[in-house]
Structures are given as structure tokens and as C-alpha cells.
Motif scaffolding. Structure first.
Motif, PDB file in Angstrom:
ATOM      1  N   GLU A   2       2.968   5.971  -2.988  1.00  0.00           N
ATOM      2  CA  GLU A   2       4.082   6.757  -3.541  1.00  0.00           C
ATOM      3  C   GLU A   2       3.997   6.839  -5.061  1.00  0.00           C
ATOM      4  O   GLU A   2       4.221   7.902  -5.651  1.00  0.00           O
ATOM      5  N   HIS A   3       3.671   5.730  -5.682  1.00  0.00           N
ATOM      6  CA  HIS A   3       3.517   5.716  -7.142  1.00  0.00           C
ATOM      7  C   HIS A   3       2.382   6.668  -7.550  1.00  0.00           C
ATOM      8  O   HIS A   3       2.526   7.449  -8.498  1.00  0.00           O
ATOM      9  N   THR A  14      -4.604   8.132  -0.621  1.00  0.00           N
ATOM     10  CA  THR A  14      -4.555   6.905   0.178  1.00  0.00           C
ATOM     11  C   THR A  14      -5.167   5.777  -0.626  1.00  0.00           C
ATOM     12  O   THR A  14      -6.041   5.987  -1.466  1.00  0.00           O
ATOM     13  N   VAL A  15      -4.678   4.585  -0.376  1.00  0.00           N
ATOM     14  CA  VAL A  15      -5.187   3.386  -1.031  1.00  0.00           C
ATOM     15  C   VAL A  15      -5.516   2.382   0.063  1.00  0.00           C
ATOM     16  O   VAL A  15      -4.705   2.138   0.960  1.00  0.00           O
ATOM     17  N   LEU A  41      -2.212   0.305  -9.330  1.00  0.00           N
ATOM     18  CA  LEU A  41      -3.328  -0.532  -8.910  1.00  0.00           C
ATOM     19  C   LEU A  41      -3.372  -1.785  -9.773  1.00  0.00           C
ATOM     20  O   LEU A  41      -3.199  -1.716 -10.985  1.00  0.00           O
ATOM     21  N   ALA A  42      -3.638  -2.909  -9.131  1.00  0.00           N
ATOM     22  CA  ALA A  42      -3.623  -4.173  -9.857  1.00  0.00           C
ATOM     23  C   ALA A  42      -4.963  -4.506 -10.502  1.00  0.00           C
ATOM     24  O   ALA A  42      -5.025  -5.347 -11.383  1.00  0.00           O
ATOM     25  N   GLY A  43      -6.039  -3.883 -10.082  1.00  0.00           N
ATOM     26  CA  GLY A  43      -7.341  -4.246 -10.624  1.00  0.00           C
ATOM     27  C   GLY A  43      -8.322  -3.099 -10.514  1.00  0.00           C
ATOM     28  O   GLY A  43      -7.946  -1.927 -10.589  1.00  0.00           O
ATOM     29  N   ALA A  98       0.837  -1.206   0.000  1.00  0.00           N
ATOM     30  CA  ALA A  98       0.000   0.000   0.000  1.00  0.00           C
ATOM     31  C   ALA A  98       0.869   1.253   0.000  1.00  0.00           C
ATOM     32  O   ALA A  98       0.551   2.233  -0.678  1.00  0.00           O
ATOM     33  N   ALA A  99       1.973   1.223   0.717  1.00  0.00           N
ATOM     34  CA  ALA A  99       2.881   2.378   0.753  1.00  0.00           C
ATOM     35  C   ALA A  99       3.517   2.608  -0.622  1.00  0.00           C
ATOM     36  O   ALA A  99       3.630   3.751  -1.077  1.00  0.00           O
ATOM     37  N   ARG A 100       3.909   1.521  -1.290  1.00  0.00           N
ATOM     38  CA  ARG A 100       4.468   1.656  -2.640  1.00  0.00           C
ATOM     39  C   ARG A 100       3.424   2.196  -3.610  1.00  0.00           C
ATOM     40  O   ARG A 100       3.720   3.053  -4.440  1.00  0.00           O
TER      41      ARG A 100
END
Length: 180
Positions: free
Chosen positions: A19-20, A40-41, A89-91, A14-16
Motif C-alpha cells: 500500500e505504501h 508486489t513485495v 522497504l527496510a533494506g 507485506a500488505a502495508r
């Protein structure tokens, strides 16, 4: 060395992603004339919940939120389609765009400038002070504390907090109640 607990791995991921997203979205949001305050994610079932907080001098209205939402959504979709590099995000995701609330700490000169006229609580040189923000520039804020002006350099301030005022002494709401 034992593997990191699953929770630590999720937190690092989540931190990566955050930042991205900050690097990805900052130029898009600033290009539209707004300041990216935070991203935030969080996991939301099978989707990610992406919260984007933006602000501007004079605040933002619903039209501005709509503009930023479209720009951010387009950017996230383009990022997801990019197979050449890392993706934030992966999805699937749910996007929320909003302005900072009154509880946001005042930490940047622009935060203090936008709080002009507001009552704040802040530590100045280690002492808690309640005063009204009169002005702010890139190096300091001017507060009215107990009827006197006090200039404090940002290096001497802790994070400020806007104090909610239900009625402001010396000001009347009569102007708002006038008949037309």
C-alpha cells in the motif's frame, strides 16, 4: 488474546509495504506517462523482491521499462533515506519492472480499451461469453459475439480474460511473409 502467528504478521507487513509503495509510486509512474497496474513485495533471501507492473496505451517497450525502472529505483532509494516517516522497504531490494501479461484480468476500462481487437472470455450478467473486443469507453465495452455486436456496461461484467489465438479466422499471415 494470543499473538498472531508469524506468517500473519509477515503478510500484514507485506500488505502495508504494498500500500505504501502504491501511494509512493503512482504519481511517479503516471508523471512519466504510464499507468501503475500493480506492485508486489516478496522476501528474496535477505532482500525484498519488488515487482512493479506498468502499462500504457499502445503498450510499453524496453525503453519505457528502462525509464520507469530508473524513476522507481530513485524513488525507492529516496524513500529509504527518509528518516522522518514510514519506509516501504527496510533494506536492500531487487527491482523488476514489466508490463502485464496476457493472463492479467481485464477489470478497468483502460484494460478493455487496450484489448480492442482481442478475443476475450468474460461473464456478462452471469453468463460466460467469448467475443472480440470492438471498442470500450468509460462506461461499457462493445463485443462481437457470434457475429453480432453486444454492448455491456462494466457493472454487468466480471473480469475478462484475453484468449490466446494462434491463428485468427479470416486473417492471413501472408502479409508478414512477403519478400522485400
Amino acid at each position: 488474546m494470543p499473538p498472531a502467528p508469524a506468517g500473519a504478521s509477515a503478510a500484514a507487513s507485506a500488505a502495508r509495504a504494498r500500500e505504501h509503495l502504491l501511494r509512493l509510486l503512482e504519481p511517479v509512474v503516471s508523471g512519466a506517462g504510464f499507468d501503475l497496474e500493480d506492485v508486489t513485495v516478496a522476501a528474496a533471501g535477505r532482500r525484498s523482491l519488488v515487482r512493479v507492473t506498468v502499462d500504457a496505451d499502445g503498450g510499453i517497450d524496453l525503453d519505457a521499462v528502462a525509464v520507469v525502472s530508473r524513476l522507481v529505483s530513485d524513488t525507492l532509494d529516496a524513500d529509504a533515506d527518509d528518516v522522518t516517516g514510514p519506509r516501504a522497504l527496510a533494506g536492500a531490494y531487487v527491482l523488476e519492472v514489466s508490463s502485464p501479461g496476457v493472463d492479467r484480468p481485464l477489470t478497468e476500462p483502460r484494460h478493455w480499451r487496450r484489448a480492442a481487437g482481442r478475443l476475450v472470455k468474460v461473464d456478462v450478467d452471469g453468463a460466460s461469453v467469448v467475443g472480440r473486443v470492438l471498442a470500450a469507453d468509460d462506461s461499457a465495452v462493445v463485443l462481437e459475439v457470434d457475429g453480432a455486436e453486444r454492448r455491456a456496461a462494466f457493472d454487468d461484467l466480471g473480469p475478462g480474460r484475453v484468449q490466446v489465438e494462434f491463428s485468427r479466422a479470416g486473417h492471413s499471415d501472408d502479409d508478414e511473409d512477403e519478400e522485400v
